[in-house]
Each structure stands twice: as structure tokens, then as C-alpha cells.
Write a protein that holds these residues in place. Structure first.
Motif, short mmCIF file in Angstrom:
data_model
loop_
_atom_site.label_atom_id
_atom_site.label_comp_id
_atom_site.label_asym_id
_atom_site.label_seq_id
_atom_site.Cartn_x
_atom_site.Cartn_y
_atom_site.Cartn_z
N ARG A 230 0.83 -1.26 -0.10
CA ARG A 230 0.06 0.00 -0.14
C ARG A 230 0.82 1.41 0.20
O ARG A 230 0.50 2.01 -0.59
N ARG A 231 2.15 1.18 0.71
CA ARG A 231 2.88 2.43 0.74
C ARG A 231 3.55 2.53 -0.66
O ARG A 231 3.66 3.72 -1.27
N ILE A 232 4.28 1.63 -1.37
CA ILE A 232 5.08 1.76 -2.42
C ILE A 232 4.27 1.81 -3.92
O ILE A 232 4.55 2.71 -4.59
N SER A 233 2.91 1.09 -4.06
CA SER A 233 2.09 1.01 -5.19
C SER A 233 1.77 2.52 -5.86
O SER A 233 1.61 2.56 -6.78
N PRO A 234 1.32 3.37 -4.73
CA PRO A 234 0.89 4.77 -5.62
C PRO A 234 2.24 5.38 -5.92
O PRO A 234 1.94 6.33 -7.04
N GLU A 235 3.50 5.04 -5.76
CA GLU A 235 4.27 5.59 -6.47
C GLU A 235 5.18 4.81 -7.58
O GLU A 235 5.45 5.36 -8.56
N LYS A 236 5.35 3.63 -7.21
CA LYS A 236 6.03 2.73 -8.19
C LYS A 236 5.25 1.38 -8.26
O LYS A 236 4.83 0.71 -7.40
N PRO A 237 5.00 1.20 -9.62
CA PRO A 237 4.03 -0.09 -9.72
C PRO A 237 4.89 -1.09 -9.20
O PRO A 237 6.34 -1.61 -9.67
N VAL A 238 4.14 -2.45 -8.96
CA VAL A 238 4.52 -3.75 -8.23
C VAL A 238 3.89 -4.85 -9.23
O VAL A 238 2.81 -4.81 -9.20
N VAL A 239 4.56 -5.31 -9.98
CA VAL A 239 4.12 -6.52 -10.73
C VAL A 239 4.62 -7.81 -10.00
O VAL A 239 5.90 -7.94 -9.65
N ILE A 240 3.69 -8.63 -9.63
CA ILE A 240 3.54 -9.76 -8.69
C ILE A 240 3.04 -10.94 -9.72
O ILE A 240 2.11 -10.87 -10.16
N TYR A 241 4.03 -12.07 -9.63
CA TYR A 241 3.74 -13.19 -10.18
C TYR A 241 3.51 -14.18 -8.89
O TYR A 241 4.53 -14.48 -8.26
N LYS A 242 2.42 -14.62 -8.42
CA LYS A 242 2.26 -15.52 -7.31
C LYS A 242 1.98 -16.75 -7.88
O LYS A 242 1.03 -17.07 -8.53
N SER A 243 2.93 -17.60 -7.53
CA SER A 243 2.78 -19.24 -7.91
C SER A 243 2.05 -19.65 -6.82
O SER A 243 1.85 -19.23 -5.91
#
Lengths: 729, 729
Positions: A230-243
Motif C-alpha cells: 500500500r505504501r509503494i504502489s501509489p509511487e512505483k508499480p509492483v508486478v507480482i507473479y504469485k505461484s
């Protein structure tokens, strides 16, 4: 955000290599070699008591011989040595250590003990640990490559991964076909000390990183991870691959890293809620991150397609729609201007098909792209087909026109603040066959993919990122205050040693918490039952047993529905009590709860909260009723939820149309439903003693809600220990 | 199957190029040039009255100057000339013509007229037409490339396409990364004469083709196409990419080729039913076809994964499960043998993770592959990770071991009759960086992909193909005989000029057709209604108006439910008639139908038939009830359906679990349901006069069915013309 204390460690100015080696097959050699070859600018201290120098660098016999504190130690020695190595690091003021060895918590009970001992040594001496059981880390901006991979493409994508092989895949892909390159890689390993969330915070503050990729098998502390997200995503996109999405993958993930892989539907929902952009295919991870790194987000889901053939136009339109994107309606002016540029056979309705209009002059692509991006309804552009290969397909004479067009197109995303992605069937050709213009498209910072679907997935990621930016709500304020009624209930449960909150207690607690429930009266004899029936207005009622000893009320004969007269109420009370006594030996009976029957015509819903081992409390919302039970039509969010979260939950169930009214009926009261869900979230946040909460069914009407059943189960620990625990956030 | 009459045309031994040109930008030049460059062995006749020779070949002034009949004419001249050109072809005995020009049916009414005229000329003279409005055709085995594409990879995949650009994409992909290559391409164009189905039959008989790809936007005659598909697919797999899946794609497809793109859910269902293997992503089309061309089909969905890292093992397991494939349980013997080959950290439970066991000797891959394929539970193998790149990743010393392993692995699909597909992160490297072992994997005939998801999609296609081979049922026998009762009903409808079959007529017809319906009695006065009530056993009944003038019975007050006594039956009759007379002016009332109320506890279903403009009659099956209406939980099949088709329909609805019994109830009678659906299929096949048929709701019970409503609508033409029409098959 305050700079992470990890900066010194992960952008180290001095490195000790513990277990440096002359053997080129060993990590203690490869890492040293790589630092030297790449021109690492800091101090390097190989440590090995048996060698005086390796690769021309003077070797130290032990950590004690270091001239002073160092930022980072790479520990290449086996697990059995690590506790003492870390203690020596602590003694010498080493700030961080990357521990490669396996054989710790992932390897069973003995390994867990070893890991605890290592951690104790680290904590005592203020040493932070990356790993253990990690492939290591690299920071391309520091020329600090401790994994020893060759061919690292330097760039702005940060990488967190629980698998060294997935890292190698992404590094290889970035080198072979990549547009952007990587900044720092951190191999998560066992998360003994530094966990996923802390690394995320590090990337939030890292000036060399503008997008983060995370390959996640399981999270030790999902709740902290969500908060970091929640802190980082408004500033820098986070692409997650959840296996570990499927049970097959999950059992494999468990044997691999020992991490808890959780139910994927829950993971997907809560990660999205916290701002993640999820990749579902491993071949989409890097392209998505690259697009997010290079391009402005989409302001809406409305795009234009510019294709040089009907087939591609059609396939692209399908791929776009299937991924929730839309074809922008073009203005009359746009269509008029396109018509002026293109031959009569062209289609100037989106998708635009140039129909041969670019065959003899590919610079027409730039003209059309500009016209399309000038249309205020168009927020992004997908170019699909042969573009980038005209000089190959038709004539080398077209080369300069095609390159000119590319330079113009390359500048457009910045000029218009709108993204452009190219699908080109020449995009995947091998370097020796790859047309120059394709290389130019790369160089101009426009993602180009030979897979149309990958190109479209990039656009979808840009749309998700744009929406995240708009819809993002920070963690909702902590409104959660503990209510007096539930405190009393808790005290009683503790005294009686029971985890089950009785229904009338639960209802009273919810009401005390400000929730407007339908009235419910507890009767302890048939006379009180009759009184309750009268007080509720002598309308049909439901009656049900309230007993800590009865879990399945209906099966025990403890429920009667639609009781409409005084005589039936009295006989109903007696029957219920008799049934229950027949079903269970000497039950503890608190009474019989009398409630008005739910009105007909409402929509049957369920709201529940369960406690996930990693993410903490999770709210479930769905339709009730037998068919939907079969269809598992439910959605999830991590607590605390915002009002916006609640509305998105209403929108996500498959059968959401029932909320808008069935067969001409009026829609349910969505505001009341959302407020209700937020209040339940607040309640559970205020009372970490609640292990499970189940409101099922709830009937939703155009003018409010009726809760027909309230079940609350307390955590085992809450009824033996003091409840004065803070809420972990 | 008899050899197609198209063989001479599509494998031509002589070619006339009408409109041959000296201008290198013109098709009349490029095609000639290509034939010469490729060493086409047949006779070539350029035709152009203004030239004496082109590219060194003597030019003829007109078709009349041809020395004799030729197999194929390539018509490069504009639309306006085509009618006379075809007439001249006919006069000269030209057997087939590829007509490139656009401006025919796709361009509006004038173009349609022109196309009709061309077709008349062709039919009169026995000339078969490819196109018009086509990019042309090529046959690599004849060195006959009339589209002029360069870099054609010759192979065994036949290609049918409604888009020249999609063809160029596939040709480019095959050249750049392909494993197999193409045999013959046929540009479908407007399907004026030769249609999709006839081309499919051609490929069925073509010895150079073992797999067919079809890119389909819309089908002029879907029913014929399905029948051709049923013929070819048991012998040769057909991979279909159907575009126009979404409304966005559909509107684009319409403006492109004028073809009717239909509802995708219908297309998908009926194409699968007829044996097609559907590609949903354009980047999967060629890989699927290649795998089907190179490898044996999967005998089951049980695979083994062999990975050299936990990350890839996990991601591969997820990708596999998500596509409906399964991890085979390995036998104890297999696990014991793997354990003997691999280091202690390896996982010998499927997915197998070699955990470094191949790092120093990649030939261990071949050993493990052999052990896995010897396990009778394992029907295919997916290798995932670094394989093919060990010499690059670790040491050039490993090169020969890796190549040896590849040769062994390459022979295994034939040895074991089980497919192997490789995902390698080195699979997509550019040629100059691509490791030799990857090239060897290619050469060995093992598909290798850098996208794990593409590799898994190949395995899924091999599973689908295997199931098709097992489950394939030829067109069910034509059991459809016309029943006397429905003939009478038809005669009455014709006499009265109505398309609506009244409910009692429909019920009588179905009963006559052998369908066991719940009884229903038509009453024309209240006395008859009372009698009907008694004859039905004085149990609660439903009463509803039967009138050609009332479409919406409930809205007109024409329905009463749950009438349980004689008085209510009489008053009900009178009320219904009064309501209907109040709702409609002077209605024609046939009577009131009295039926027993459906028993409680059944599952509400719907069976319907609609007539698709392309595929002909389509059966729809789904759950009834309001929620499922919202979820659109329905499936489709083209008529005629087999019993097997019916069972697959029951299995495909999302809420299929309700058929197994809700909340502990008994399962519905699936046999009765399947028989019922087949009978409905037979009925509609026997009576092409039926335009729509709607049985809704049907209640299914553990011991049979009850049909509560029967609606049949006739085609407009059937009530004005004679019904003595054959059934088109």
C-alpha cells in the motif's frame, strides 16, 4: 518515506567474501571474479585462511583481520559455520550478510534451530541477514553482482524473487529481448530476518528503481507485505507473479521453499486491493514491468488500434476486449482527418485498418498515430501488424521513411502523456534477421512484441496502473474502538472457557458497535417467548436454540421457522428445548432466540471473516443460496477494508446483477451494505480475539438489511491469555 | 475419401498468369518471379497483350493463345475485367482460377452482382474459383508460390485463412522460430465458389499435409464446414483460430470480410463438437499446430514435469493444472530409480526437481526422462528450465553431454509413443546467441519454447487431440422420421397462416415423436376443465391459456398455478378467459391447458433450439431459474447431436454440480435427460420447418423429467411453401 536502513547494505561500498575460493566453479570465486570484471568501485575483502590472494586481491585469514567495519558480507560457507560467522560479523561491525547456504528452516526442525541461533547472533550484533537459502543479490548500479549471472542488463526494474531460477529466466529474457533492464535483485530465501515487506520499502526509496517485480511463492507475514505494498504502489508499480495458484503448484511450492502458499483466490484479491498488478503467465512478467517502466499509465481503458490489415485489426480488437479494454469511439474530426490520409478501402472506425495505405510510405503510421492520439477520447495506441518490417516486406527504399516514423512515434508518449505499444510480426526475429526499424522502436522506448497478446497485456497493465492511481485509497483510518458489550462477552467466554460466542451475545455486541440489526429477543421460558412474539408485533417469527453445546442447530431440531400465532410460539419453545435435550446429553441452554422472519424478495448474501495464517483477517462476501454455493461465487479482501473496497467487492461477484434487482425488482441498498461491511471490518480490527465471524444469511433489500444468523468464534489464545494486545499493523 | 477434384487445381502442373507485368511492384510480376526463382517445374504462361516476354518467359497476348488447357489461372486484373476473363478461361478449359481482385460481394450490392456474374460464367464453363478478394495461395511442395511471400518454410501444415496478414504472420513466425513449416496455403476470400469445407476436404486427401490451421472470421456455410470437420479431424488435427469472439472483434470482422461472425460461444461449442482444436491466442496457433504435427497425442492428461529448479517446477505445475492437465502420480519404482540418479535435495515427487543434479552432467536429463516415460502412469513429459543452455550457463565442457542427451530425448517420443515438449529459457535467444543444444532440440523434432505457457498449451492441444481420437463419434445416424401428428399441425398452421404452434399441438407432436411428457389436457369450457382436473388425479394443477394471439401468457392473466380444488378449477377457467379477453381484442382462444404442477425438489432446466444463420439448428442446454439466467450458464451444440454430445453438455455447465443432487439430494436422471435431448435433436432434424423450439422450464428428477412449457415457432417460409424439402447435410 524515511530512507531504508538497508541502503548501506544493498548499495554496499565495501564487501567481504567469506569463503572466497580459487576454484572457478565455487560461488566464493565467481562472485569475486564478477565484482572485479564489472569494475566494482568499493573495497573488496576476500576471506580465506588458506589463501594469501585470489584473482590478484589480497586475502584476509579471518573477519577479525578486516581493517574496519564493512557494509556487506557474502557468506559462502556451509550452514554449520554460519552461526559463528555471523557472530564474528557482529563483533566486527559488519552491517549486513547475504547467507547463501541451505539447510536452515526449509530443511526441517534441526535447520530451524540453526536458523534461530543465526538470527539470535545477528540481532545481538545488529547484523541484518539476506536469506539464508538464497541465490544472493545484485545491484547493477553499483556493479555489485553477487549471484554471478552474466549478461545483466542494467536498468530500472527492481526484482524480488523466491526462486533463483525464475531470476535467471528474467535476466536471460531481459538480455535477449528486453527493453529496460534491472536495477537490484534480492533473493528472498527463508526470510529469516529481512522479509519481503522490508525489501519493498527499500525499493520505494531506491532512486534507481521505478518498477518492482516480485516472484512470490508464499509470504511469511502477508499482512506486513500488504501494508508495504500500500505504501509503494501509489509511487512505483509492483508486478507480482504469485505461484502456487493451483493445488498442484501449491504442493510443489511447499516442498520447494517451505513457504505457505495460501489459497490463490485470497492472495489475488488482497494483493490487488493493496495495489499490486498481477501477472498470470510467466511470459508476461517482464513485458508488463517494462511497459510500466517506460510509459505513462492509461487514463482510461479507451484505446485506438492502428493496424495494416483486417485480420490483425480483428484479432487485436478481440484481444483488447477480452482483457477488459475498450475501443475508443473516434470523433468525426479524427475520422475525417484519417480519411484524408488513407485510401478509400481503409477503415477509419476504430480499429483503424490502413488497408495498404502505408505500403508505399510507412511514415503514414506516424501521421495516423498523431491524429489518433490527438483525439481526446483516445488514451492509448496499439499498433499491430507489419510496422517495423516494411523495409523487409516491401522494399529497402522504405527504410528511411520507416525510421523517421519511428522517431516521431517514439516521442509521442511523452508529448501526449499517452502510451503506445507495438505488436510487430517482425518483433521476434533473431538479431541477424531483425529489421533496423524494430531496433529503432526499441531504442525509442516503445515496447515491441511479436505476440499480440503480450502487447495487449502490457496495455492492460497500464490501465490497471492508471486505475490504481485514481482509486487508490491509503489504509483506512483506524476507527476501530473496542465496545463495552463485547468486552463483557469476552470476559464471560474466558470465565467459561468457551470459544463460541452465543448468538444473542454476538447480536448484542454488533448492536453495541453501531450495527443496525433486526431485533432478536432471548426467551428462557415459553412465557417469555410469547412476550417476545408480542413485542415483535405478532408477525411470523423464527425461533432457534441458543446453546454453547449445539453447533448444528437445525440438525438438533433447534430451529423453527414461520411461527405465526401465540400457541405455536409456546409449543415451539417447548419442542425446541425437548429436541435439543434429546439430541445432546445435558446441554447448557441459554434460551431460545425469537426473531422476525426475513421479508420475502430480498437477496440472500453472506459476509464472513476468517483469519489467514499469513494475511491476517480476510473478509469474504458472496451470494447465499444453494446455486451460488455450488458456483463458489465469493470475493475476498484483507482487513481493514475501506468503503471503496466494499463497493468493489459488490461489483466483483459473478452474479452481481442480482444486486441490481431481479426480474424488474428494485436494486438492493448498496450504501447500507458497504457501510455494514466496513463496520464488520472495524469490529474485527478492534477485537483481534475474533477468529471467525459468519453472518449467513443476510437478506439485502432496497431499503436495508436483515441479518438472520450471527456466529462468532474466538481464537484459542484469546480465552486463556489477557486480551490487552495491541493490533499489529 | 475420394480424391478431391481440387487436386489438379491446387497442385497445378501448368499456370497462366493473367495480367502478368513488367512492374516489380505488381502481383503479376512478383508471382511470376517467385515461380521462376523457386524452380516451379510446370508450364508457366504469362498473359499480357502489350508484352512479348517478362522475366525471360514468352508472353501470350490472350487466353485464346494458350496451347491447350491449363490447371490454374492466376487472375491479377481488376474486378471489372473478371467476368470476361473467367468466361475466356471456361472457353479454354482452364480448371481453376485464383481471383485476387477485391470489389465483389464484400463491397456492397454492385459487387455482389459482379460476383454472381463471375460465378455464373465459372459454373457454365466448369471453372472452379479461389476467392475473389483473396491474397492467393501457395503450395510449397509444388514450388508454387502465388502470394509472393519470401522465406516460406516448407513443411506439413496446411493453412486456410480469411486474412492475408494473419498468413504473413504465421509464415514469418514459421521462418523465424518454426519447427515444421507449411504445405499449402489457401486464401479463402469471399468463398464465392470454393468454400471452407471443400478446402478442408482437399487437405484431408493431401499427402503433404498432416495438420491444418484455419483462421476463421465467419463461415458462409457453417453446417457444411462442421461436416467436413467431422470427416477430417479423426485423421488430421485441425487447429482453428476463430476471430470475432467479442463484439468489438465482430464489428471489425464484419467491416473486413463481410462474413457473419456469429456468437462466439456457439462457434466454440460447435467447432469443438466437430473435432476442432481451438487456439485462443494468436501466438499459440503455430506452436499448437507444430506440436500436433511432430508428436504423438497424449493418451491421458497425466504428465510428468522435469525441472531444474523449484521455481520452474512450481510455475509449470500451476500452468499445467490451470489448463486441465494433471501431474501423474509416480510409481514407487520410478521414485526409487530417480532417487538413485539425483542428489538428496532433489524432489522425486512429480514435478521432479533435479536440484542441481544436472549442473555438472546434463545427460542426467535423458536418464530421468527415460525413467519417467517408462512409468505407465506418465503419458507425456514437460522439461522446464535451463535445459538446452547448460553449456552457456555453466561451462562449454558440458556441450557434448548436452547434445548427447538431446539425441536420446529426441528419439523418445517415437520409442514410447509419448510426447515431450521443452520449455527452455534459452529457447528464444537470437540465432547468434542461441546455444547449439537448443538447435539440436529443434532438429530432433521436439518443440522448444521460451514461453512456459506456450509449451504447456502445446501439451494441452496434444491432450485434446488424444481425447478427440477416443471420444470422436461420427455424425449420428439419421434416425429422424417425420411424425404424422406434427405433419397435421403443420398443415393446420399453413392453412391458418400462423408460425406459432399452440402448446397442446406441440405437446401432442412431441408425444407422437416418442417423448414421454407429463399429461396435459385442453379444456374448452369450465366443465371440461373440471373433468381434466379429476382425470389428472385431483392433485394441484397449473392452468394456462392456449391462444395464437397471446404470446405473453402470464402478463395477459392467462396463467394460474397450484389450483387444488374443483371450485377453483372452474372459477380459474372463467377468470383466465375473462382476463385474456380484457387484455386482447377478440382473441382466438383454443382453450385452457390443464397440467399437473411440477413436483418440488427437481432441478429447473432449459432445452432450446435456435437456427443459426451459418451453422443451422443449434441446441442450447442450461439451468433455469433466476440466478442462472443472470449467470448465462448455458452450453450449445450443433444438430444433430449424439448421446455423447448430450452428456458432454450436462458436464459443461458451470453449475453442473446441481445435477448431482443439491444438499444431499439424489442426482437427476442423466440418461433420461440425454435421451430426451437426442430426441429433440432428431425432431428438429426431421422437421426443418421448426425455426425455434423452447422447452422451459423442464424439471429434472432422480427418476425422470417434467416439461412445463412447450413453445415451437415455424420458419416463415415453411408456412407458405411446400414442406417437402430435403434436409441439407
Amino acid at each position: 518515506m524515511a530512507p531504508s536502513e538497508l541502503v548501506d547494505i544493498l548499495s554496499p561500498n565495501s564487501i567481504a567474501i567469506i569463503g572466497a575460493s580459487r576454484n572457478p566453479a565455487k560461488r566464493g570465486h565467481r562472485s569475486l571474479r564478477k565484482l572485479l570484471d564489472d569494475g566494482y568501485a568499493g573495497a573488496i575483502y576476500p576471506i580465506n585462511p588458506k589463501e594469501s590472494e585470489i584473482c590478484g586481491v589480497r586475502c584476509l585469514p579471518d573477519l577479525g583481520s578486516l581493517p574496519g567495519p564493512v557494509d556487506l558480507a557474502l557468506v559462502c560457507t556451509p550452514a554449520a559455520t554460519v552461526v559463528s560467522v555471523i557472530a564474528e560479523c557482529a563483533a566486527k561491525g559488519v552491517r549486513g550478510a547475504v547467507v547463501l547456504a541451505g539447510g536452515f528452516a526449509e530443511a526441517g526442525a534441526d535447520g530451524s534451530q540453526l536458523q534461530d541461533a543465526m538470527l539470535a547472533a545477528a540481532r545481538a550484533g545488529g547484523v541484518r541477514i539476506v536469506g539464508p537459502n538464497t541465490s544472493g543479490m545484485f545491484n547493477t548500479h553499483k556493479a555489485c553482482n553477487l549471484v554471478g549471472f552474466s549478461n545483466l542488463l542494467k536498468g530500472s526494474i527492481g526484482l524480488l524473487s523466491q526462486s533463483g531460477n525464475m531470476t535467471l529466466s528474467l535476466v536471460t529474457e531481459a538480455h535477449g529481448n528486453g527493453h529496460v533492464g534491472l536495477s537490484t535483485y534480492l533473493g528472498i530465501g527463508n526470510e529469516a530476518d529481512i522479509r519481503f515487506d522490508e525489501y519493498l520499502d527499500y525499493f520505494a526509496g531506491d532512486p534507481n528503481t521505478n518498477v518492482v517485480i516480485a516472484y512470490v511463492e508464499g509470504l511469511k507475514d502477508g499482512r506486513r507485505f500488504l501494508n508495504a505494498l500500500r505504501r509503494i504502489s501509489p509511487e512505483k508499480p509492483v508486478v507480482i507473479y504469485k505461484s502456487g495458484r493451483t493445488s498442484a503448484g501449491r504442493s510443489s511450492a511447499k516442498s520447494h521453499s517451505g513457504a505457505l502458499a495460501g489459497e490463490y483466490a485470497v492472495s489475488e484479491a488482497v494483493l490487488r486491493q493493496a495495489g499490486a498488478i498481477l501477472a498470470h503467465r510467466s511470459d508476461e512478467i517482464l513485458p508488463m514491468a517494462e511497459a510500466l517502466s517506460l510509459l505513462p499509465s492509461l487514463r482510461s481503458r479507451r484505446l485506438a488500434i492502428l493496424a495494416d490489415g483486417g485480420g490483425h485489426a480483428t484479432v487485436a480488437a478481440d484481444a483488447l476486449s477480452e482483457r477488459g479494454l475498450a475501443l475508443a469511439p473516434l470523433s468525426e474530426d479524427t475520422r475525417r482527418r484519417l480519411t484524408a490520409e488513407l485510401p478509400p478501402a481503409a477503415s477509419v472506425i476504430n480499429p483503424v485498418d490502413v488497408a495498404g495505405g502505408t505500403d508505399s510510405d510507412p511514415s503514414v503510421f506516424a501521421t495516423c498515430a498523431e491524429i489518433l492520439l490527438q483525439d481526446p477520447m483516445v488514451d492509448g495506441l496499439l499498433i499491430s501488424g507489419l510496422y517495423g518490417g516494411y523495409a523487409v516486406r516491401f522494399s529497402q527504399d522504405l527504410l528511411s521513411a520507416e525510421i523517421d516514423a519511428t522517431n516521431l512515434i517514439g516521442a509521442m508518449p511523452r508529448r501526449f502523456g499517452k502510451p503506445i505499444v507495438v505488436h510487430s510480426l517482425y518483433g521476434a526475429l533473431q538479431a541477424d534477421k531483425r529489421p533496423l526499424p524494430i531496433l529503432e522502436v526499441h531504442r525509442a522506448g516503445i515496447p515491441v512484441h511479436s505476440s499480440l497478446e503480450t502487447a495487449v497485456r502490457c496495455m492492460q497493465a497500464l490501465a490497471e496502473c492508471g486505475e490504481m492511481g485514481r482509486a487508490f485509497a491509503a489504509l483506512p483510518p483506524q476507527r476501530a474502538q473496542r465496545g463495552a458489550v463485547f468486552e463483557e462477552v469476552l470476559a464471560r467466554c474466558r470465565t467459561e472457557g468457551r470459544r463460541v460466542v452465543l448468538e444473542h451475545e454476538g447480536r448484542a455486541s454488533l448492536r453495541d458497535f453501531g450495527l443496525d440489526l433486526t431485533p432478536a429477543l432471548l426467551a428462557v421460558n415459553e412465557k417469555e417467548a410469547e412476550e417476545a412474539f408480542r413485542r415483535l408485533g405478532t408477525k411470523p417469527v423464527a425461533m432457534k436454540i441458543v446453546s454453547r453445546d449445539i453447533l448444528h442447530k437445525t440438525e438438533a431440531g433447534g430451529v423453527k421457522l414461520d411461527i405465526g400465532d401465540v400457541a405455536s410460539v409456546r409449543s415451539g419453545f417447548l419442542e425446541i428445548v425437548a429436541n435439543v435435550k434429546a439430541a445432546v446429553i445435558n446441554p447448557n441452554i441459554a434460551g431460545v432466540l425469537v426473531t422476525p422472519m426475513a421479508s420475502k424478495g430480498g437477496v440472500e448474501l453472506i459476509v464472513g471473516v476468517v483469519r489467514d495464517a499469513s494475511y491476517g483477517p480476510i473478509m469474504m462476501f458472496g451470494l447465499g443460496g444453494v446455486l451460488v454455493e455450488l458456483l463458489r461465487d465469493v470475493v475476498f479482501r484483507a482487513l481493514p477494508i475501506s468503503r471503496n473496497d466494499a463497493f468493489t467487492m459488490l461489483d466483483e461477484i459473478k452474479a452481481k446483477a442480482v444486486l441490481d434487482g431481479v426480474r424488474g425488482g428494485a436494486p438492493v441498498d448498496r450504501d447500507a451494505l458497504a457501510d455494514f461491511m466496513v463496520s464488520i471490518s472495524d469490529l474485527v480490527e478492534a477485537f483481534p480475539e475474533i477468529d471467525e465471524l459468519d453472518l449467513n444469511p443476510i437478506h439485502a433489500y432496497p431499503d436495508g438489511l436483515a441479518v438472520s444468523d450471527v456466529r462468532i468464534l474466538l481464537t484459542a489464545s484469546s480465552i486463556v491469555r489477557s486480551s490487552k494486545q495491541g493490533i499489529e499493523t
